[in-house]
Design a protein around this motif. Structure first.
Motif, PDB file in Angstrom:
ATOM      1  N   HIS A 141      26.131  28.833  32.763  1.00  0.00           N
ATOM      2  CA  HIS A 141      25.308  27.645  32.950  1.00  0.00           C
ATOM      3  C   HIS A 141      23.959  28.004  33.571  1.00  0.00           C
ATOM      4  CE1 HIS A 141      24.158  23.533  34.043  1.00  0.00           C
ATOM      5  NE2 HIS A 141      23.876  24.012  35.243  1.00  0.00           N
ATOM      6  N   MET A 142      23.970  28.832  34.604  1.00  0.00           N
ATOM      7  CA  MET A 142      22.725  29.209  35.266  1.00  0.00           C
ATOM      8  C   MET A 142      21.790  29.944  34.310  1.00  0.00           C
ATOM      9  SD  MET A 142      22.475  28.011  38.260  1.00  0.00           S
ATOM     10  CE  MET A 142      20.974  28.933  38.589  1.00  0.00           C
ATOM     11  N   ARG A 143      22.347  30.837  33.511  1.00  0.00           N
ATOM     12  CA  ARG A 143      21.507  31.564  32.560  1.00  0.00           C
ATOM     13  C   ARG A 143      20.902  30.603  31.543  1.00  0.00           C
ATOM     14  NH1 ARG A 143      23.028  37.445  30.097  1.00  0.00           N
ATOM     15  NH2 ARG A 143      21.028  37.869  29.071  1.00  0.00           N
ATOM     16  N   LYS A 144      21.689  29.642  31.098  1.00  0.00           N
ATOM     17  CA  LYS A 144      21.208  28.681  30.104  1.00  0.00           C
ATOM     18  C   LYS A 144      20.064  27.832  30.652  1.00  0.00           C
ATOM     19  CE  LYS A 144      22.660  24.708  27.319  1.00  0.00           C
ATOM     20  NZ  LYS A 144      23.805  23.822  26.982  1.00  0.00           N
ATOM     21  N   VAL A 145      20.231  27.270  31.871  1.00  0.00           N
ATOM     22  CA  VAL A 145      19.194  26.385  32.403  1.00  0.00           C
ATOM     23  C   VAL A 145      17.926  27.169  32.751  1.00  0.00           C
ATOM     24  CG1 VAL A 145      20.833  24.675  33.237  1.00  0.00           C
ATOM     25  CG2 VAL A 145      20.094  26.501  34.770  1.00  0.00           C
ATOM     26  N   VAL A 167      18.333  21.251  42.365  1.00  0.00           N
ATOM     27  CA  VAL A 167      18.759  20.871  41.020  1.00  0.00           C
ATOM     28  C   VAL A 167      20.223  20.439  41.062  1.00  0.00           C
ATOM     29  CG1 VAL A 167      18.948  21.594  38.615  1.00  0.00           C
ATOM     30  CG2 VAL A 167      17.166  22.580  40.073  1.00  0.00           C
ATOM     31  N   HIS A 168      20.509  19.287  40.435  1.00  0.00           N
ATOM     32  CA  HIS A 168      21.884  18.799  40.325  1.00  0.00           C
ATOM     33  C   HIS A 168      22.035  18.118  38.971  1.00  0.00           C
ATOM     34  CE1 HIS A 168      25.795  17.269  41.319  1.00  0.00           C
ATOM     35  NE2 HIS A 168      25.400  16.005  41.240  1.00  0.00           N
ATOM     36  N   THR A 169      22.888  18.663  38.103  1.00  0.00           N
ATOM     37  CA  THR A 169      23.043  18.227  36.702  1.00  0.00           C
ATOM     38  C   THR A 169      21.666  18.174  36.047  1.00  0.00           C
ATOM     39  OG1 THR A 169      23.048  15.869  37.334  1.00  0.00           O
ATOM     40  CG2 THR A 169      25.189  17.006  37.231  1.00  0.00           C
ATOM     41  N   SER A 170      21.200  16.989  35.593  1.00  0.00           N
ATOM     42  CA  SER A 170      19.921  16.895  34.901  1.00  0.00           C
ATOM     43  C   SER A 170      18.767  16.555  35.847  1.00  0.00           C
ATOM     44  CB  SER A 170      19.985  15.827  33.806  1.00  0.00           C
ATOM     45  OG  SER A 170      20.290  14.555  34.358  1.00  0.00           O
ATOM     46  N   PHE A 171      19.059  16.449  37.144  1.00  0.00           N
ATOM     47  CA  PHE A 171      18.039  16.058  38.107  1.00  0.00           C
ATOM     48  C   PHE A 171      17.416  17.282  38.759  1.00  0.00           C
ATOM     49  CE2 PHE A 171      17.060  15.313  42.613  1.00  0.00           C
ATOM     50  CZ  PHE A 171      16.012  14.420  42.477  1.00  0.00           C
ATOM     51  N   ARG A 172      16.097  17.251  38.955  1.00  0.00           N
ATOM     52  CA  ARG A 172      15.361  18.330  39.608  1.00  0.00           C
ATOM     53  C   ARG A 172      14.279  17.720  40.495  1.00  0.00           C
ATOM     54  NH1 ARG A 172      13.859  23.806  38.400  1.00  0.00           N
ATOM     55  NH2 ARG A 172      15.314  23.714  36.651  1.00  0.00           N
ATOM     56  N   VAL A 209      26.958   9.830  46.339  1.00  0.00           N
ATOM     57  CA  VAL A 209      25.778   8.974  46.237  1.00  0.00           C
ATOM     58  C   VAL A 209      25.036   9.270  44.949  1.00  0.00           C
ATOM     59  CG1 VAL A 209      25.563   8.932  48.746  1.00  0.00           C
ATOM     60  CG2 VAL A 209      24.232  10.601  47.435  1.00  0.00           C
ATOM     61  N   ASP A 210      23.973   8.523  44.702  1.00  0.00           N
ATOM     62  CA  ASP A 210      23.079   8.780  43.584  1.00  0.00           C
ATOM     63  C   ASP A 210      22.144   9.920  44.002  1.00  0.00           C
ATOM     64  OD1 ASP A 210      21.844   7.993  40.952  1.00  0.00           O
ATOM     65  OD2 ASP A 210      20.119   7.709  42.278  1.00  0.00           O
ATOM     66  N   THR A 211      22.389  11.104  43.482  1.00  0.00           N
ATOM     67  CA  THR A 211      21.689  12.296  43.961  1.00  0.00           C
ATOM     68  C   THR A 211      20.178  12.214  43.804  1.00  0.00           C
ATOM     69  OG1 THR A 211      23.644  13.621  43.455  1.00  0.00           O
ATOM     70  CG2 THR A 211      21.594  14.801  43.818  1.00  0.00           C
ATOM     71  N   PRO A 212      19.639  11.780  42.648  1.00  0.00           N
ATOM     72  CA  PRO A 212      18.175  11.669  42.543  1.00  0.00           C
ATOM     73  C   PRO A 212      17.577  10.795  43.642  1.00  0.00           C
ATOM     74  CG  PRO A 212      19.160  11.502  40.380  1.00  0.00           C
ATOM     75  CD  PRO A 212      20.290  11.470  41.364  1.00  0.00           C
ATOM     76  N   THR A 213      18.216   9.662  43.923  1.00  0.00           N
ATOM     77  CA  THR A 213      17.712   8.785  44.977  1.00  0.00           C
ATOM     78  C   THR A 213      17.766   9.466  46.332  1.00  0.00           C
ATOM     79  OG1 THR A 213      18.430   6.819  43.762  1.00  0.00           O
ATOM     80  CG2 THR A 213      18.025   6.558  46.124  1.00  0.00           C
ATOM     81  N   LEU A 214      18.888  10.154  46.621  1.00  0.00           N
ATOM     82  CA  LEU A 214      19.043  10.844  47.901  1.00  0.00           C
ATOM     83  C   LEU A 214      17.967  11.900  48.094  1.00  0.00           C
ATOM     84  CD1 LEU A 214      20.645  11.598  50.478  1.00  0.00           C
ATOM     85  CD2 LEU A 214      22.017  13.121  49.033  1.00  0.00           C
ATOM     86  N   VAL A 215      17.780  12.766  47.094  1.00  0.00           N
ATOM     87  CA  VAL A 215      16.833  13.869  47.246  1.00  0.00           C
ATOM     88  C   VAL A 215      15.403  13.348  47.319  1.00  0.00           C
ATOM     89  CG1 VAL A 215      15.983  16.010  46.233  1.00  0.00           C
ATOM     90  CG2 VAL A 215      18.412  15.471  46.114  1.00  0.00           C
ATOM     91  N   LYS A 216      15.080  12.310  46.550  1.00  0.00           N
ATOM     92  CA  LYS A 216      13.738  11.732  46.635  1.00  0.00           C
ATOM     93  C   LYS A 216      13.473  11.161  48.029  1.00  0.00           C
ATOM     94  CE  LYS A 216      13.090  10.633  41.735  1.00  0.00           C
ATOM     95  NZ  LYS A 216      11.898  11.508  41.566  1.00  0.00           N
ATOM     96  N   LYS A 217      14.482  10.521  48.629  1.00  0.00           N
ATOM     97  CA  LYS A 217      14.315   9.996  49.977  1.00  0.00           C
ATOM     98  C   LYS A 217      14.122  11.138  50.973  1.00  0.00           C
ATOM     99  CE  LYS A 217      16.751   5.609  49.361  1.00  0.00           C
ATOM    100  NZ  LYS A 217      15.560   4.793  49.686  1.00  0.00           N
ATOM    101  N   GLY A 249       5.963  31.633  42.211  1.00  0.00           N
ATOM    102  CA  GLY A 249       6.583  31.768  43.529  1.00  0.00           C
ATOM    103  C   GLY A 249       7.622  30.697  43.760  1.00  0.00           C
ATOM    104  N   HIS A 250       8.686  30.738  42.954  1.00  0.00           N
ATOM    105  CA  HIS A 250       9.629  29.633  42.885  1.00  0.00           C
ATOM    106  C   HIS A 250      11.027  30.082  43.306  1.00  0.00           C
ATOM    107  CE1 HIS A 250       9.891  25.561  40.672  1.00  0.00           C
ATOM    108  NE2 HIS A 250      10.901  25.649  41.503  1.00  0.00           N
ATOM    109  N   MET A 251      11.704  29.196  44.041  1.00  0.00           N
ATOM    110  CA  MET A 251      13.089  29.403  44.439  1.00  0.00           C
ATOM    111  C   MET A 251      13.856  28.126  44.120  1.00  0.00           C
ATOM    112  SD  MET A 251      14.462  30.376  48.292  1.00  0.00           S
ATOM    113  CE  MET A 251      13.918  32.085  48.239  1.00  0.00           C
ATOM    114  N   GLU A 252      14.975  28.244  43.383  1.00  0.00           N
ATOM    115  CA  GLU A 252      15.753  27.074  42.980  1.00  0.00           C
ATOM    116  C   GLU A 252      17.169  27.155  43.541  1.00  0.00           C
ATOM    117  OE1 GLU A 252      13.606  26.643  38.570  1.00  0.00           O
ATOM    118  OE2 GLU A 252      15.783  26.810  38.748  1.00  0.00           O
ATOM    119  N   PHE A 253      17.674  26.000  44.001  1.00  0.00           N
ATOM    120  CA  PHE A 253      19.056  25.893  44.456  1.00  0.00           C
ATOM    121  C   PHE A 253      19.761  24.852  43.589  1.00  0.00           C
ATOM    122  CE2 PHE A 253      16.643  27.358  48.115  1.00  0.00           C
ATOM    123  CZ  PHE A 253      17.413  28.418  48.546  1.00  0.00           C
ATOM    124  N   HIS A 254      20.877  25.251  42.985  1.00  0.00           N
ATOM    125  CA  HIS A 254      21.602  24.405  42.043  1.00  0.00           C
ATOM    126  C   HIS A 254      22.961  24.023  42.615  1.00  0.00           C
ATOM    127  CE1 HIS A 254      19.084  25.260  38.322  1.00  0.00           C
ATOM    128  NE2 HIS A 254      18.591  26.101  39.227  1.00  0.00           N
TER     129      HIS A 254
END
Length: 390
Positions: free
Chosen positions: A232-236, A72-77, A341-349, A179-184
């Motif tokens: 922020h973490m509690r809110k999201v 997760v980075h800003t609004s991207f997941r 870089v554009d994070t959504p593009t990077l993570v999708k790649k 069974g979820h683990m998130e890194f922000h």
């Protein structure tokens, strides 16, 4: 005279005591707090760490099995569904108690709650005063964590400049995160001045039974930044899984650099007391358990007269230090890349790269080392960078 005293009954200490006792050494495990006790910890136990134990963890210790990871980075997941279990989550009170029980069943004697008031090392032994009682031992394993007073008395204070801070909150949630683990990625300071290698503020959400462990980790940051990061973490998390309840917040220092040396003639450091936490993620469980194995072998050799504790330093430098160096390089490079870089593009790649995903999974399961990821990322870097520029 005892063969070995282990101070600190966390994972590194309890595991050291179990292995020493199993080897036939007269072993005393000393813990200052009543057991079971909670510790500030994300509670994520990678398969690579769990594989270092003798038996599979019992269901009573496991909170959740993790098979889904989100970045997760800003609004991207971006969500990665994994074909195999990558980790489990545990509560440190239950996990530590399980490891201590294993040590006692192996033959270690447990003193808790107990405190060390004096320590003196000479050529023949180490003498400790524990709760007013004098104890002599051939070897001392220090596993008291990042703020160990015993380590400080023998090796000097751990440098504050090499220390990060972790803040965690265990809570219940209205909706089960599964069974979820998130890194922000909460901050990318390297984008402001490329290759100024600083550890930024990162966050996590690790699923537990009916709830989660939520937290942030960073280094050289103000209290305001940590507080805002937790808010922020509690809110999201609440936006996704509903309101939190039964929340308990705690904080703890995290060592970001290995101590050197790791031993004297008869004393050695393991786990966080040795500064063996990953500078990439703040994860310390794997190296805590690995250092316990190396330490117990070294002490066994010293007591039998076949080797000295120098063996421990060599083993750590051969088996743990390369991993720490690789993650120390990967961490700032990854943070810098995300910042420019554009994070959504990077993570999708990255998500669409089967070799990259499978290598990361094998690393989490202990089937490969961080060096494999470093080599792979080095080959992929030009493509990932230039194809993801904004």
């Amino acid at each position: 005279m005892l063969d070995v005293v282990v101070t600190g009954a966390g994972p590194a200490g309890a595991r050291s005591a179990a292995l020493c006792a199993r080897a036939g050494l007269r072993t005393l495990l000393v813990e200052r707090d009543p057991l079971p006790r909670d510790k500030c910890c994300a509670g994520g136990l990678l398969e690579r760490a769990a594989s270092l134990l003798d038996d599979p963890l019992p269901e009573t210790v496991i909170e959740r099995e993790i098979s889904t990871v989100s970045v997760v980075h800003t609004s991207f997941r971006e969500e990665f569904s994994l074909p195999k279990r990558a980790a489990v989550t545990v509560r440190r009170s239950a996990f530590d108690a399980y490891l201590v029980d294993r040590a006692v069943k192996a033959g270690a004697e447990l003193w808790t709650p107990s405190r060390i008031s004096k320590l003196r090392e000479d050529a023949e032994s180490v003498e400790l005063t524990i709760d007013g009682r004098m104890v002599s031992t051939k070897a001392l394993i220090i596993a008291e964590g990042a703020t160990s007073r015993t380590a400080s008395s023998l090796f000097g204070l751990y440098p504050g400049s090499d220390q990060g801070i972790g803040i965690s909150m265990t809570c219940q949630l209205e909706r089960d995160p599964g069974g979820h683990m998130e890194f922000h990625f909460l901050d990318t300071p390297l984008a402001r001045f490329p290759f100024t290698f600083k550890f930024p503020l990162n966050g996590w959400m690790f699923a537990t039974r009916g709830g989660a462990n939520i937290g942030v980790v960073g280094k050289d940051l103000s209290a305001v930044i940590y507080r805002r990061g937790m808010e922020h973490m509690r809110k999201v998390v609440e936006e996704r899984y509903g309101a939190t309840s039964e929340a308990h917040v705690s904080a703890h220092p995290i060592p970001m650099r290995m101590r050197n040396p790791l031993h004297t003639r008869r004393c050695l450091l393991v786990g966080d007391a040795a500064g063996l936490t990953s500078p990439m993620s703040g994860e310390g469980m794997t190296n805590a358990l690995k250092s316990a194995s190396l330490a117990s072998s070294a002490v066994e050799g010293m007591v039998s007269g076949t080797s000295t504790l120098k063996r421990y330093q060599r083993d750590v430098q051969a088996e743990i230090l390369p991993i720490l160096r690789a993650s120390r390089f990967i961490s700032p490079a990854a943070q810098w890349l995300i910042g420019v870089v554009d994070t959504p593009t990077l993570v999708k790649k990255m998500h669409g790269d089967p070799e990259l995903v499978s290598t990361s999974l094998r690393i989490s399961r202990g089937e490969e080392g961080w060096e494999s990821l470093l080599r792979l990322v080095a080959r992929r870097f030009p493509y990932l960078f230039f194809s993801s520029l904004t």
